[in-house]
Design a protein around this motif. Structure first.
Motif, PDB file in Angstrom:
ATOM      1  N   PHE A 150       0.861  -1.178   0.000  1.00 17.45           N
ATOM      2  CA  PHE A 150       0.000   0.000   0.000  1.00 17.45           C
ATOM      3  C   PHE A 150       0.896   1.226   0.000  1.00 17.45           C
ATOM      4  CE2 PHE A 150      -2.652   3.363   1.377  1.00 17.45           C
ATOM      5  CZ  PHE A 150      -3.971   2.993   1.180  1.00 17.45           C
ATOM      6  N   VAL A 151       1.175   1.751  -1.189  1.00 17.11           N
ATOM      7  CA  VAL A 151       2.022   2.929  -1.345  1.00 17.11           C
ATOM      8  C   VAL A 151       1.341   3.867  -2.330  1.00 17.11           C
ATOM      9  CG1 VAL A 151       4.267   3.816  -2.070  1.00 17.11           C
ATOM     10  CG2 VAL A 151       4.133   1.630  -0.871  1.00 17.11           C
ATOM     11  N   VAL A 152       1.216   5.142  -1.951  1.00 13.97           N
ATOM     12  CA  VAL A 152       0.581   6.125  -2.824  1.00 13.97           C
ATOM     13  C   VAL A 152       1.551   7.275  -3.071  1.00 13.97           C
ATOM     14  CG1 VAL A 152      -1.738   5.540  -2.027  1.00 13.97           C
ATOM     15  CG2 VAL A 152      -0.470   7.353  -0.879  1.00 13.97           C
ATOM     16  N   PRO A 153       1.441   7.952  -4.215  1.00 18.04           N
ATOM     17  CA  PRO A 153       2.333   9.081  -4.504  1.00 18.04           C
ATOM     18  C   PRO A 153       1.997  10.295  -3.655  1.00 18.04           C
ATOM     19  CG  PRO A 153       0.693   8.835  -6.226  1.00 18.04           C
ATOM     20  CD  PRO A 153       0.538   7.640  -5.340  1.00 18.04           C
ATOM     21  N   ALA A 154       2.950  11.212  -3.556  1.00 19.81           N
ATOM     22  CA  ALA A 154       2.763  12.420  -2.744  1.00 19.81           C
ATOM     23  C   ALA A 154       1.545  13.213  -3.201  1.00 19.81           C
ATOM     24  CB  ALA A 154       4.019  13.276  -2.802  1.00 19.81           C
ATOM     25  N   GLU A 155       1.300  13.237  -4.512  1.00 16.25           N
ATOM     26  CA  GLU A 155       0.181  13.996  -5.043  1.00 16.25           C
ATOM     27  C   GLU A 155      -1.149  13.487  -4.497  1.00 16.25           C
ATOM     28  OE1 GLU A 155       2.518  12.552  -6.861  1.00 16.25           O
ATOM     29  OE2 GLU A 155       3.703  14.316  -7.443  1.00 16.25           O
ATOM     30  N   TYR A 156      -1.217  12.189  -4.253  1.00 16.49           N
ATOM     31  CA  TYR A 156      -2.438  11.583  -3.735  1.00 16.49           C
ATOM     32  C   TYR A 156      -2.682  12.033  -2.303  1.00 16.49           C
ATOM     33  CZ  TYR A 156      -6.072   8.001  -3.879  1.00 16.49           C
ATOM     34  OH  TYR A 156      -7.287   7.363  -3.901  1.00 16.49           O
ATOM     35  N   VAL A 157      -1.615  12.155  -1.533  1.00 15.51           N
ATOM     36  CA  VAL A 157      -1.726  12.627  -0.153  1.00 15.51           C
ATOM     37  C   VAL A 157      -2.077  14.109  -0.127  1.00 15.51           C
ATOM     38  CG1 VAL A 157      -0.504  12.921   2.036  1.00 15.51           C
ATOM     39  CG2 VAL A 157      -0.096  10.883   0.646  1.00 15.51           C
ATOM     40  N   ASP A 158      -1.438  14.879  -1.005  1.00 14.99           N
ATOM     41  CA  ASP A 158      -1.668  16.324  -1.037  1.00 14.99           C
ATOM     42  C   ASP A 158      -3.085  16.679  -1.485  1.00 14.99           C
ATOM     43  OD1 ASP A 158       0.935  16.678  -0.238  1.00 14.99           O
ATOM     44  OD2 ASP A 158       1.710  16.964  -2.278  1.00 14.99           O
ATOM     45  N   ASP A 159      -3.675  15.807  -2.299  1.00 10.48           N
ATOM     46  CA  ASP A 159      -5.032  16.040  -2.794  1.00 10.48           C
ATOM     47  C   ASP A 159      -5.984  15.046  -2.132  1.00 10.48           C
ATOM     48  OD1 ASP A 159      -7.048  17.231  -4.333  1.00 10.48           O
ATOM     49  OD2 ASP A 159      -6.820  15.751  -5.932  1.00 10.48           O
ATOM     50  N   SER A 160      -5.891  14.952  -0.819  1.00 10.10           N
ATOM     51  CA  SER A 160      -6.662  13.967  -0.074  1.00 10.10           C
ATOM     52  C   SER A 160      -8.149  14.314  -0.046  1.00 10.10           C
ATOM     53  CB  SER A 160      -6.147  13.876   1.360  1.00 10.10           C
ATOM     54  OG  SER A 160      -6.416  15.090   2.043  1.00 10.10           O
ATOM     55  N   GLU A 161      -8.938  13.334   0.388  1.00 11.41           N
ATOM     56  CA  GLU A 161     -10.375  13.567   0.537  1.00 11.41           C
ATOM     57  C   GLU A 161     -10.645  14.653   1.571  1.00 11.41           C
ATOM     58  OE1 GLU A 161     -12.811  12.232  -1.317  1.00 11.41           O
ATOM     59  OE2 GLU A 161     -11.216  11.315  -2.492  1.00 11.41           O
ATOM     60  N   SER A 162      -9.832  14.684   2.626  1.00  7.19           N
ATOM     61  CA  SER A 162     -10.006  15.716   3.646  1.00  7.19           C
ATOM     62  C   SER A 162      -9.745  17.101   3.065  1.00  7.19           C
ATOM     63  CB  SER A 162      -9.057  15.458   4.818  1.00  7.19           C
ATOM     64  OG  SER A 162      -9.349  14.232   5.448  1.00  7.19           O
ATOM     65  N   ARG A 163      -8.707  17.200   2.236  1.00  6.11           N
ATOM     66  CA  ARG A 163      -8.373  18.486   1.634  1.00  6.11           C
ATOM     67  C   ARG A 163      -9.509  18.961   0.730  1.00  6.11           C
ATOM     68  NH1 ARG A 163      -3.194  19.198   1.330  1.00  6.11           N
ATOM     69  NH2 ARG A 163      -3.275  17.681   3.023  1.00  6.11           N
ATOM     70  N   ARG A 164     -10.107  18.026   0.020  1.00  5.05           N
ATOM     71  CA  ARG A 164     -11.228  18.381  -0.858  1.00  5.05           C
ATOM     72  C   ARG A 164     -12.441  18.844  -0.069  1.00  5.05           C
ATOM     73  NH1 ARG A 164     -11.211  13.756  -5.657  1.00  5.05           N
ATOM     74  NH2 ARG A 164      -9.031  14.060  -6.320  1.00  5.05           N
ATOM     75  N   PHE A 197      -5.035   3.232  10.432  1.00  6.40           N
ATOM     76  CA  PHE A 197      -5.566   4.588  10.600  1.00  6.40           C
ATOM     77  C   PHE A 197      -5.055   5.503   9.490  1.00  6.40           C
ATOM     78  CE2 PHE A 197      -4.920   8.882  12.262  1.00  6.40           C
ATOM     79  CZ  PHE A 197      -6.172   9.209  12.767  1.00  6.40           C
ATOM     80  N   GLN A 198      -3.756   5.477   9.226  1.00 10.23           N
ATOM     81  CA  GLN A 198      -3.179   6.333   8.180  1.00 10.23           C
ATOM     82  C   GLN A 198      -3.725   5.960   6.804  1.00 10.23           C
ATOM     83  OE1 GLN A 198      -1.491   8.960   8.688  1.00 10.23           O
ATOM     84  NE2 GLN A 198      -0.056   8.758  10.380  1.00 10.23           N
ATOM     85  N   ARG A 199      -3.862   4.687   6.522  1.00  9.67           N
ATOM     86  CA  ARG A 199      -4.385   4.253   5.228  1.00  9.67           C
ATOM     87  C   ARG A 199      -5.837   4.681   5.043  1.00  9.67           C
ATOM     88  NH1 ARG A 199      -2.385  -2.073   4.575  1.00  9.67           N
ATOM     89  NH2 ARG A 199      -0.137  -1.665   4.325  1.00  9.67           N
ATOM     90  N   PHE A 200      -6.610   4.571   6.126  1.00 14.27           N
ATOM     91  CA  PHE A 200      -8.041   4.879   6.026  1.00 14.27           C
ATOM     92  C   PHE A 200      -8.260   6.321   5.578  1.00 14.27           C
ATOM     93  CE2 PHE A 200     -12.179   5.959   8.185  1.00 14.27           C
ATOM     94  CZ  PHE A 200     -12.979   5.199   7.349  1.00 14.27           C
ATOM     95  N   TYR A 201      -7.441   7.231   6.111  1.00  8.81           N
ATOM     96  CA  TYR A 201      -7.621   8.640   5.745  1.00  8.81           C
ATOM     97  C   TYR A 201      -6.934   9.009   4.432  1.00  8.81           C
ATOM     98  CZ  TYR A 201     -10.116   9.631  10.030  1.00  8.81           C
ATOM     99  OH  TYR A 201     -11.072   9.651  11.024  1.00  8.81           O
ATOM    100  N   ILE A 202      -6.318   8.051   3.788  1.00  9.15           N
ATOM    101  CA  ILE A 202      -5.952   8.239   2.390  1.00  9.15           C
ATOM    102  C   ILE A 202      -7.207   8.080   1.533  1.00  9.15           C
ATOM    103  CG2 ILE A 202      -4.707   7.189   0.449  1.00  9.15           C
ATOM    104  CD1 ILE A 202      -2.895   8.805   2.219  1.00  9.15           C
ATOM    105  N   LYS A 203      -8.099   7.213   1.986  1.00  7.59           N
ATOM    106  CA  LYS A 203      -9.295   6.917   1.217  1.00  7.59           C
ATOM    107  C   LYS A 203     -10.515   7.730   1.637  1.00  7.59           C
ATOM    108  CE  LYS A 203      -8.185   2.136  -0.034  1.00  7.59           C
ATOM    109  NZ  LYS A 203      -8.672   2.194  -1.413  1.00  7.59           N
ATOM    110  N   ARG A 204     -10.575   8.104   2.900  1.00  4.62           N
ATOM    111  CA  ARG A 204     -11.744   8.817   3.398  1.00  4.62           C
ATOM    112  C   ARG A 204     -11.340  10.124   4.075  1.00  4.62           C
ATOM    113  NH1 ARG A 204     -16.349   5.576   2.628  1.00  4.62           N
ATOM    114  NH2 ARG A 204     -17.364   7.600   2.995  1.00  4.62           N
ATOM    115  N   SER A 205     -12.353  10.934   4.424  1.00  4.97           N
ATOM    116  CA  SER A 205     -12.113  12.276   4.936  1.00  4.97           C
ATOM    117  C   SER A 205     -12.328  12.359   6.446  1.00  4.97           C
ATOM    118  CB  SER A 205     -13.054  13.263   4.236  1.00  4.97           C
ATOM    119  OG  SER A 205     -13.016  14.530   4.840  1.00  4.97           O
ATOM    120  N   PHE A 206     -11.546  13.218   7.087  1.00  2.00           N
ATOM    121  CA  PHE A 206     -11.738  13.492   8.508  1.00  2.00           C
ATOM    122  C   PHE A 206     -13.075  14.177   8.754  1.00  2.00           C
ATOM    123  CE2 PHE A 206      -7.079  13.065   8.690  1.00  2.00           C
ATOM    124  CZ  PHE A 206      -6.946  12.309   9.856  1.00  2.00           C
TER     125      PHE A 206
END
Length: 259
Positions: free
Chosen positions: A10-24, A64-73
């Motif tokens: 389970f590895v995602v690029p930095a862009e995916y983290v920077d444009d997270s669901e929470s950020r949106r 926990f960290q993986r979940f918030y890659i996919k979902r929003s706080f």
């Protein structure tokens, strides 16, 4: 998510983290970082009170960290996700803890962190029922997001192998420092941005720098994993940034739609 050397990673690029669901959803970068650190800290504190092995605590933090890659706080309250991740990890690591224990321990951690008198969370308390429902629902969402298949590989064993007398022959102090850094790295997105080999090598390199202990550089020892200095420095940067942050605390971004 990717596959490397025939295994799930389970590895995602930095862009995916920077444009997270929470950020949106309007959560700022600073607030998201703080919520990630806070969630992992209460997982670690609760795990110690629950007498969970460190591996289970680490697995909970990765979940926990993986979940918030996919979902929003905004959609999932940080405390409920921390409890759900701990509950799920305890089962994955075959050290199960009853949900009622987890709720009571997290309640104690919350009151302690907020300087409130320590009081048990009684079963008949409406808060107990509310938390139990929310944590159960959150765990179901976690399982669904991960396709009901969760595999977590930690870099800790690799660090012990690399720093052993047979490989780098590092001092006990360097080994302990690298181990501590690995545990701290779980509070960052390093575990979702990099594979275990990268995190292991980066924390060894950071530990050596902090202690001023030299390691072989001709050729660089990390090249056995086909890693670049840029990757290592990026991972190190996440952990160094962690140490500049103020004390972790919760931030009210969750929108309770049940009201």
């Amino acid at each position: 998510m990717s596959r490397k050397r025939g295994r799930f990673s389970f590895v995602v690029p930095a862009e995916y983290v920077d444009d997270s669901e929470s950020r949106r959803d309007g959560v700022s970068n600073d607030d998201e970082v703080m919520l990630r650190v806070y969630g992992c800290e209460i997982i670690q504190q609760a795990g110690q009170l629950l007498r969970l092995p460190q591996q289970a605590c680490a697995t909970a933090q990765v979940i926990f960290q993986r979940f918030y890659i996919k979902r929003s706080f905004v959609d999932f309250k940080v405390e409920f996700s921390a409890m759900a991740a701990t509950w799920l990890a305890s089962k994955l690591e075959e050290t199960p803890r009853a949900l009622r224990w987890i709720l009571q321990v997290f309640h104690r951690v919350d009151r302690r962190r907020n300087g409130l008198p320590l009081a048990p969370l009684e079963y008949h308390d409406p808060l107990f029922s509310n938390w139990r429902t929310n944590v159960t629902v959150t765990e179901r969402y976690m399982l669904r997001e991960f396709g009901f298949s969760i595999k977590v590989e930690h870099p800790h064993k690799l660090v012990l192998v690399l720093l052993s007398p047979q490989v780098l022959n590092a001092s006990h102090e360097l080994t302990q420092e690298a181990w501590n850094l690995l545990n701290d790295s779980l509070r960052t997105t390093a575990c979702v941005r990099f594979n275990p080999e990268t995190v292991a090598c980066a924390m060894i390199l950071l530990a050596a720098r902090r202690l001023g202990e030299p390691l072989p550089e001709s050729p660089p020892w990390w090249e056995m994993f086909d890693l670049s200095p840029a990757q290592l420095e990026e991972c190190i940067g996440l952990v160094n940034h962690l140490y500049t942050l103020p004390r972790a605390h919760s931030i009210p971004v969750w929108k309770d739609l049940s009201d």
